[in-house]
Design an enzyme around this catalytic site. Structure first.
Site, mmCIF file in Angstrom:
data_model
loop_
_atom_site.group_PDB
_atom_site.id
_atom_site.type_symbol
_atom_site.label_atom_id
_atom_site.label_comp_id
_atom_site.label_asym_id
_atom_site.label_seq_id
_atom_site.Cartn_x
_atom_site.Cartn_y
_atom_site.Cartn_z
ATOM 1 N N ASP A 153 51.546 6.321 64.262
ATOM 2 C CA ASP A 153 52.326 6.703 63.106
ATOM 3 C C ASP A 153 51.800 8.049 62.626
ATOM 4 O OD1 ASP A 153 53.978 6.274 60.726
ATOM 5 O OD2 ASP A 153 53.770 4.155 61.222
ATOM 6 N N ASP B 112 56.693 9.500 60.118
ATOM 7 C CA ASP B 112 57.030 8.948 58.806
ATOM 8 C C ASP B 112 57.855 9.939 57.970
ATOM 9 O OD1 ASP B 112 56.193 6.659 56.954
ATOM 10 O OD2 ASP B 112 55.603 8.385 55.751
ATOM 11 N N GLU C 83 61.313 8.642 61.432
ATOM 12 C CA GLU C 83 61.829 7.785 60.363
ATOM 13 C C GLU C 83 62.481 8.729 59.369
ATOM 14 O OE1 GLU C 83 60.525 4.775 56.803
ATOM 15 O OE2 GLU C 83 59.724 6.773 57.061
ATOM 16 N N HIS D 73 57.641 -2.939 58.515
ATOM 17 C CA HIS D 73 56.666 -3.281 57.473
ATOM 18 C C HIS D 73 57.162 -2.932 56.065
ATOM 19 C CE1 HIS D 73 56.354 0.937 58.190
ATOM 20 N NE2 HIS D 73 55.627 1.079 57.099
ATOM 21 N N ASP D 74 58.341 -2.314 55.950
ATOM 22 C CA ASP D 74 58.876 -1.934 54.632
ATOM 23 C C ASP D 74 59.997 -2.847 54.176
ATOM 24 O OD1 ASP D 74 57.254 0.293 54.409
ATOM 25 O OD2 ASP D 74 58.736 1.650 55.299
HETATM 26 O O1 TEU Z 1 58.712 4.700 54.269
HETATM 27 C C1 TEU Z 1 59.720 5.543 53.844
HETATM 28 C C2 TEU Z 1 60.549 5.096 52.771
HETATM 29 O O2 TEU Z 1 61.534 5.708 52.454
HETATM 30 C C3 TEU Z 1 60.132 3.957 51.977
HETATM 31 O O3 TEU Z 1 60.129 4.393 50.661
HETATM 32 C C4 TEU Z 1 61.058 2.871 52.127
HETATM 33 O O4 TEU Z 1 62.358 3.284 51.837
HETATM 34 C C5 TEU Z 1 60.665 1.868 51.131
HETATM 35 O O5 TEU Z 1 59.381 1.471 51.429
HETATM 36 C C6 TEU Z 1 61.560 0.715 51.159
HETATM 37 O O6 TEU Z 1 61.140 -0.093 50.142
HETATM 38 C C7 TEU Z 1 57.610 5.252 54.896
HETATM 39 C C8 TEU Z 1 56.670 4.170 55.351
HETATM 40 O O7 TEU Z 1 57.299 3.380 56.320
HETATM 41 C C9 TEU Z 1 56.210 3.392 54.158
HETATM 42 O O8 TEU Z 1 55.410 2.297 54.504
HETATM 43 C C10 TEU Z 1 55.451 4.341 53.290
HETATM 44 O O9 TEU Z 1 55.072 3.701 52.090
HETATM 45 C C11 TEU Z 1 56.265 5.590 52.948
HETATM 46 O O10 TEU Z 1 56.921 6.152 54.070
HETATM 47 C C12 TEU Z 1 55.354 6.659 52.437
HETATM 48 O O11 TEU Z 1 54.520 7.099 53.464
#
Ligand code: TEU
Ligand code: CA
Length: 535
Positions: A97, A197, A250, A318-319
């Protein structure tokens, strides 16, 4: 898109929650090493490893304090090198990542930037206030304003995410150069590429006020800007191309036309993760859970299947809360729902990304209250809702169904204490349903989500219809997603029932390729059934 990458199946590991090798309650690299056989058995080609870099863990590693060292909680650089080597010997490659948009506020660059020590002064985005006001009205993705004042520097810094994650200034060539060195460092260690990311936010075109927008104020100034394309092209030219690296972006708030610009014009990204299908049951892809509308979901998937040449397909990461709890039935029809969703994942056109636990249909977790929540985004949203005087019950409702912790509970390996994840109390609660849902027991069932998922992966590997085939949506009844995949005159018909109702459907087929009901003949579509026919 590199043609050689098309057949790959990717599996995402969230290291903190995968397997704890030393009993401190936190998953680690040696834990992952001990589970490589699981991935080989399943048929995985690539691991996407969520961040394992040094980090104070405000955002579980997405806040990086040193890009070229390993977080001691996860192990050592030697462990990481062994993981890369052992995986390679099993034909598994690793993508790491890469968080470019921001660093941790504990990164040396930021500490020096605060002090005005060169060359770090302009590594971040510093602005004076606008009179007594913030520099502009932009909002953070984690809620609240995107600016925070720093006393020492006497200026505001931009943070599109947590306050502890200041945005880097990519208008500064030195910052771009840092990332060339970092990515080269890891590619030289033998990694295959990166999952980048929020990579479409790295370039900010101007700092004017943004238009009001429920999802994010200011986006027209920083989502997929020309500068972003140029930086990605430069990274390709100077680093990625030389390694034939696999680069998946992403990209938040993207449209299909932005996706084409990022993947189909110049060499920038191999594919992108889009978010639109994740917004079919949540406002702003978080905040409020709304009722799942299957038709909206099917239409969105179809739009992306038809709109771009190659998708990065996912239903979980994971989000996001667990797909089975959002889009299907995680209870009575657990097995059918999990296998139906996995059929979707592996039969859409594009690269499938399976998230840890999805191979056994892990579900959302019944958290008791905020004391059990670790996700910084949930904590921020809860604090804002408290400030806005939302009633307690409503605040909790905001969190429980949408918290990212739903997907972060420890991997359920077996029915022993702590689901076989750790000998000690895990950093985040284990989902109490581990006694029923776990890898070891699942494999022994006649209706095994794991074995079915393995068959899907095998089908993909032995049949290029699912890889190269075109996608065409079929007209069906409500709640049923139907489509064909066709390649070289051969066609698969796929039917997926997103409801507990049964349907009589007339289908002209020659044989059943895969059925989660183990059917040999077809008369009707059953609850949460998934079936693949040969035409
Ligand atoms: O996530 C990107 C993102 O837009 C997140 O805000 C996502 O929409 C949100 O978590 C949904 O609830 C990436 C990573 O995958 C995330 O884990 C990180 O927290 C974020 O970037 C900041 O690095
Ligand atoms: Ca550990």
């Amino acid at each position: 898109m590199n043609e050689d990458f098309k057949s790959l199946v990717v599996y995402q590991i969230y290291p903190r929650s995968y397997c704890d090798s030393n009993g401190d309650g936190i998953g680690d690299i040696n834990g992952i090493r001990s589970k490589l056989h699981h991935l080989v058995d399943l048929g995985i080609d690539v691991i996407w490893l969520s961040p394992v870099y040094a980090s104070p863990n405000d955002d579980n590693g997405y806040d990086i304090s040193d890009y070229v060292s390993i977080n001691p909680e996860y192990g050592t650089m030697e462990d990481m090198e062994l993981l890369i080597k052992e995986a390679a010997s099993l034909n598994i490659r690793i993508i790491m990542d890469l968080v470019m948009n921001h660093t941790s506020n504990q990164h040396e660059w930021f500490k020096k930037s605060i002090e005005g020590i060169e060359p770090y002064t302009d590594y971040y985005i510093w602005k004076d206030g606008n009179g007594s006001k913030l520099p502009n009205n932009w909002t953070s993705f984690f809620s609240g304003p995107a600016w925070e004042f720093n006393e020492t520097r006497g200026q505001y810094f931009l943070h599109l995410f947590s306050k502890k994650m200041p945005d880097l200034n990519f208008a500064n060539q030195l910052v771009v150069d840092e990332f060339k060195a970092i990515t080269k460092f890891w590619l030289d260690k033998g990694i295959f590429g990166f999952r980048c990311d929020v990579v479409n936010l790295i370039s900010k075109t101007s700092f004017n006020n943004g238009k009001f927008d429920i999802s994010c104020v200011g986006k027209e100034h920083f989502v997929t800007q020309t500068g972003c394309h140029l930086i990605l092209q430069e990274l390709q030219r100077d680093v990625f191309e030389h390694y034939n690296a696999f680069i998946v972006g992403e990209t938040v708030l993207t449209t299909t036309s932005m996706a084409k610009d990022l993947c189909e014009k110049e060499k920038e990204l191999d594919m992108i993760f889009s978010f639109e299908h994740m917004e079919t049951d949540q406002v702003n892809n978080k905040w409020f859970k709304t009722k799942f509308k299957s038709e909206k979901f099917f239409n969105t998937l179809t739009k992306w299947q038809e709109g771009i040449n190659w998708n990065a397909n996912y239903l979980e990461n994971h989000d996001q809360p667990r797909a089975i709890s959002r889009f299907a039935n995680d209870n009575t029809y657990h097995y059918y729902s999990a296998t139906m969703l996995n059929t979707l994942l592996f039969t859409l056109r594009g690269t499938p990304y399976l998230y840890q636990g999805e191979e056994i249909g892990m579900t959302n977790c019944a958290f008791k209250d905020m004391s059990e929540i670790r996700d910084n985004e949930s904590i921020d949203i809860y604090a804002l809702a408290t400030k806005l005087k939302f009633p307690k019950q409503m605040r909790w409702k905001l969190i429980t169904k949408t918290s990212r912790d739903n997907a972060r509970t420890p991997m359920q390996w077996d029915n022993s204490h702590n689901a076989g994840f750790s000998e000690n109390i895990p950093w985040l609660k284990v989902n109490p349903n581990y006694e029923d849902i776990n890898v070891e027991d699942d494999k022994l069932k006649r209706n095994s989500v794991y074995e079915y998922t393995k068959s899907l992966i095998n089908l993909r590997k032995t049949n290029n219809i699912l890889i190269d085939g075109t996608f065409t949506r079929l007209k069906t009844v409500p709640h049923v997603f139907g489509y064909t995949r066709t390649y070289n005159g051969a066609t698969f018909i796929i039917l997926l029932n997103f409801s507990a109702s049964t349907y009589k459907l007339k289908i002209a087929y020659s044989d059943i390729v895969l059925s989660n009901y183990h059917k040999k003949t077809f008369t009707k579509l059953d609850a949460y059934e998934a079936i693949i026919f040969r035409k």
